[in-house]
Design a protein around this motif. Structure first.
Motif, short mmCIF file in Angstrom:
data_model
loop_
_atom_site.label_atom_id
_atom_site.label_comp_id
_atom_site.label_asym_id
_atom_site.label_seq_id
_atom_site.Cartn_x
_atom_site.Cartn_y
_atom_site.Cartn_z
N LEU A 224 -7.72 -4.83 -2.51
CA LEU A 224 -7.74 -3.08 -2.12
C LEU A 224 -7.82 -2.50 -3.13
CD1 LEU A 224 -5.78 -2.60 1.06
CD2 LEU A 224 -7.99 -4.51 0.74
N THR A 225 -9.70 -2.36 -4.04
CA THR A 225 -9.65 -1.69 -5.19
C THR A 225 -10.47 -0.29 -4.51
OG1 THR A 225 -12.05 -2.06 -5.47
CG2 THR A 225 -10.24 -3.38 -6.28
N LYS B 14 -12.12 0.75 -1.25
CA LYS B 14 -12.19 1.24 0.16
C LYS B 14 -13.00 2.23 -0.12
CE LYS B 14 -7.36 1.14 -0.70
NZ LYS B 14 -5.64 2.20 -1.49
N LEU C 254 -0.13 1.79 -7.68
CA LEU C 254 1.05 1.82 -6.82
C LEU C 254 1.68 2.26 -7.66
CD1 LEU C 254 1.06 -2.09 -5.36
CD2 LEU C 254 1.32 -0.26 -4.39
N ASP D 204 -2.80 -3.07 -2.46
CA ASP D 204 -3.63 -1.92 -3.59
C ASP D 204 -3.21 -2.29 -4.70
OD1 ASP D 204 -4.71 0.43 -3.09
OD2 ASP D 204 -2.55 1.32 -3.45
N TYR E 6 -11.44 -9.52 -2.57
CA TYR E 6 -10.98 -8.00 -3.16
C TYR E 6 -12.11 -7.60 -1.84
CZ TYR E 6 -16.13 -8.18 -5.01
OH TYR E 6 -17.09 -8.22 -5.57
N GLU F 57 0.47 -1.63 0.17
CA GLU F 57 0.62 -0.08 0.08
C GLU F 57 0.86 1.29 -0.04
OE1 GLU F 57 -2.90 2.44 -0.95
OE2 GLU F 57 -3.26 0.65 0.43
N ASP G 100 -0.44 4.61 0.08
CA ASP G 100 -0.84 5.61 1.52
C ASP G 100 -0.58 5.74 3.25
OD1 ASP G 100 -2.39 6.93 3.35
OD2 ASP G 100 -4.27 6.48 1.41
N ASP H 156 2.11 -1.68 -11.01
CA ASP H 156 0.43 -1.31 -10.58
C ASP H 156 0.93 -3.06 -9.65
OD1 ASP H 156 -1.13 -3.49 -11.92
OD2 ASP H 156 -1.04 -1.68 -13.12
N GLY H 157 -0.21 -3.08 -8.96
CA GLY H 157 -1.17 -3.70 -8.43
C GLY H 157 -0.94 -5.52 -9.09
#
Ligand code: CA
Length: 222
Positions: free
Chosen positions: A78-79, A101, A54, A51, A98, A7, A9, A58-59
């Motif tokens: 996590l979408t 968020k 990224l 996540d 999944y 993640e 964030d 990317d994820g």
């Protein structure tokens, strides 16, 4: 239990980390896709919380690379909100579950527990139940060696049942699976597909059982 959180964030990652540490998991954090990819190549984890958006890699790429290496660690993706396409794509790429968020940490913990109970992810290419065989990569089904021409939603229902067999799959779960392909599914959609599948499986020994008020299970009676 070793959990990898991927993640970017920082705030969310910290929240996730402390929630999972409170539940006694050992948590590693990767802040971008490349680091996650390196961690996954180097260490064994029991679960990955991934996540999709990224930096660097990317994820979905991380997930595809993981499954291409035949690593079966369960992955909870996590979408973004309303990320229906992302959800479908991530399931196709080998995610096990999944969450959209923003989510409730308690729900996340419950899903983490469920995935850990279930153990390693399904990366089998083929599954068999009696005379029925599913190719999970090609998305095809054969019965007694003969190809069944299954529309995509019928395949989804059948796949969900077969992967859980002989456990009962709740109707809500089947509905959720169907909703991945279209939002306007009727209230009786599951019944309709079950009915069609039963007709196709008639006399094959593979039987879809109705568990009243709960859902369905599929079994080989031969
Ligand atoms: Ca992100």
């Amino acid at each position: 239990m070793n959990v990898l959180i991927v993640e970017d964030d920082k705030l969310l990652a910290d929240g996730l980390k402390s929630a999972l540490e409170r539940a006694s998991y050992k948590v590693t954090h990767a802040g971008n896709g490349l680091v996650a990819d390196q961690q996954l190549r180097a260490y064994e984890f029991d679960l990955v919380v991934l996540d999709l958006g990224l930096p660097d890699m990317d994820g979905l790429e991380v997930l595809r690379a993981l499954r291409q290496r035949k690593q079966a660690v369960p992955v909870l993706v996590l979408t973004a909100r309303d990320g229906m396409d992302q959800q479908i794509e991530s399931l196709d790429a080998g995610a096990d579950d999944y969450m959209e968020k923003p989510f409730d940490l308690r729900e996340l913990q419950a899903r983490v527990r469920a995935l850990l109970r279930r153990g390693t992810a399904e990366i089998r290419e083929k599954v068999e139940l009696g005379s029925l065989q599913l190719d999970l990569f090609q998305r095809t089904a054969t019965l007694d060696g003969k190809l069944l021409e299954l529309p995509v939603r019928e395949f989804e229902v059948l796949e969900t049942l077969v992967l859980q067999s002989p456990r009962v799959v709740g109707k809500a779960r089947l509905n959720q699976r169907l909703a991945l392909h279209s939002e306007d599914i009727g209230p009786n959609a599951v019944e309709v597909y079950i009915h069609r599948l039963r007709r196709r499986l008639d006399l094959s020994g593979v039987f879809i059982r109705t568990v009243r008020g709960v859902g369905y299970s599929i079994e080989n009676l031969k």
